[in-house]
Design an enzyme around this catalytic site. Structure first.
Site, PDB file in Angstrom:
ATOM      1  N   LYS A   2     -40.595 -66.950 -26.153  1.00 23.71           N
ATOM      2  CA  LYS A   2     -41.586 -65.983 -26.623  1.00 23.71           C
ATOM      3  C   LYS A   2     -42.154 -66.406 -27.976  1.00 23.71           C
ATOM      4  CE  LYS A   2     -39.561 -61.974 -24.261  1.00 23.71           C
ATOM      5  NZ  LYS A   2     -38.853 -60.675 -24.452  1.00 23.71           N
ATOM      6  N   SER A  57     -37.790 -62.274 -29.656  1.00 17.17           N
ATOM      7  CA  SER A  57     -36.497 -61.670 -29.346  1.00 17.17           C
ATOM      8  C   SER A  57     -36.443 -61.286 -27.877  1.00 17.17           C
ATOM      9  CB  SER A  57     -36.246 -60.438 -30.226  1.00 17.17           C
ATOM     10  OG  SER A  57     -34.929 -59.946 -30.054  1.00 17.17           O
ATOM     11  N   ASP A  58     -35.246 -61.308 -27.326  1.00 18.72           N
ATOM     12  CA  ASP A  58     -35.038 -60.876 -25.954  1.00 18.72           C
ATOM     13  C   ASP A  58     -33.614 -60.353 -25.833  1.00 18.72           C
ATOM     14  OD1 ASP A  58     -36.324 -61.009 -23.101  1.00 18.72           O
ATOM     15  OD2 ASP A  58     -34.251 -61.667 -22.837  1.00 18.72           O
ATOM     16  N   GLN A  59     -33.421 -59.442 -24.910  1.00 19.90           N
ATOM     17  CA  GLN A  59     -32.088 -58.859 -24.753  1.00 19.90           C
ATOM     18  C   GLN A  59     -31.688 -58.803 -23.285  1.00 19.90           C
ATOM     19  OE1 GLN A  59     -31.099 -54.485 -25.302  1.00 19.90           O
ATOM     20  NE2 GLN A  59     -30.251 -55.323 -27.204  1.00 19.90           N
ATOM     21  N   GLY A 108     -31.138 -62.140 -28.113  1.00 20.81           N
ATOM     22  CA  GLY A 108     -31.600 -63.422 -28.620  1.00 20.81           C
ATOM     23  C   GLY A 108     -32.629 -63.229 -29.724  1.00 20.81           C
TER      24      GLY A 108
END
Length: 215
Positions: free
Chosen positions: A61, A79-81, A117
């Site tokens: 991203k 960010s990623d979750q 992340g």
């Protein structure tokens, strides 16, 4: 949402996300920032762990936005979750009341692991940092009545795991174990603060000082 109408010194900050939760979290650091939606396929790779998926997508991203011509000198946050009950299968956002009910039934009395992340990228500086902050969430035993009352009250259909710890979902939990409470909401501010300081940002940012001066 952050004010994005004017540039500011000495760094331009961009959030590669359309999440209002991440925008609200980032605003707490006191910097103005732009928001640019990343065009990224978020489908997990076959055999990829939830930890590695969160790391890969956070970096993807950030890079998707940072590589755009107008942001190559900016510092871009991605960010990623991911969430998992069994350590392997990723639990996504429920999207519907029925799926949210099933997620909470499965989580009742169990421990859910969240991997958030985080990436900070600057193309012109050839800077690229990425990490994962993991959080363990222990759920209380949840009755059908409790689950239904919660879902009707909060409607957490855009939240992986279907329990918003920053809202009424906190009442469904027995414990939260992890180094950064903001990571569970979607953006690890403690870790991000460290990355921004390394990049030359001052914390708190200028917005916080402007508010003090105006008071």
């Amino acid at each position: 949402m952050a004010d994005v109408s004017t540039p500011f010194h000495p760094h331009t900050l961009v959030l590669a996300s359309t999440s209002r939760y991440r925008a609200a979290l980032l605003k707490r650091l006191g910097w103005r920032f732009d928001i640019c939606p990343p065009q990224v396929d978020e489908t997990p790779v076959l055999g990829e762990s939830p930890h590695d998926c969160a790391l890969r997508l956070a970096l993807a991203k950030a890079l998707a936005v940072a590589r755009q011509s107008n942001w190559q000198s900016a510092w871009v946050v991605g960010s990623d979750q991911t969430a998992t009950l069994d350590g392997a299968q990723i639990i996504g956002k429920p999207g519907t009341h029925e799926r949210a009910r099933e997620q909470l039934r499965a989580a009742s009395g169990q421990t859910m692991h969240f991997h958030t992340g985080l990436a900070l990228v600057n193309i012109s500086e050839k800077a690229e940092r990425a990490l994962v902050v993991s959080t363990e969430v222990r759920f209380r035993l949840l009755s059908e009545d409790v689950i239904e009352r919660y879902l009707l009250a909060e409607r957490p259909y855009d939240c992986a795991g279907s329990a918003k710890s920053e809202g009424m979902g906190i009442g469904l939990l027995e414990a939260i174990l992890g180094p950064d409470p903001s990571a569970l909401v979607g953006l690890p501010l403690i870790a991000l603060s460290g990355l921004l300081l390394e990049a030359g940002f001052q914390l708190p940012g200028p917005i916080a000082l402007e508010d003090i001066s105006a008071s």
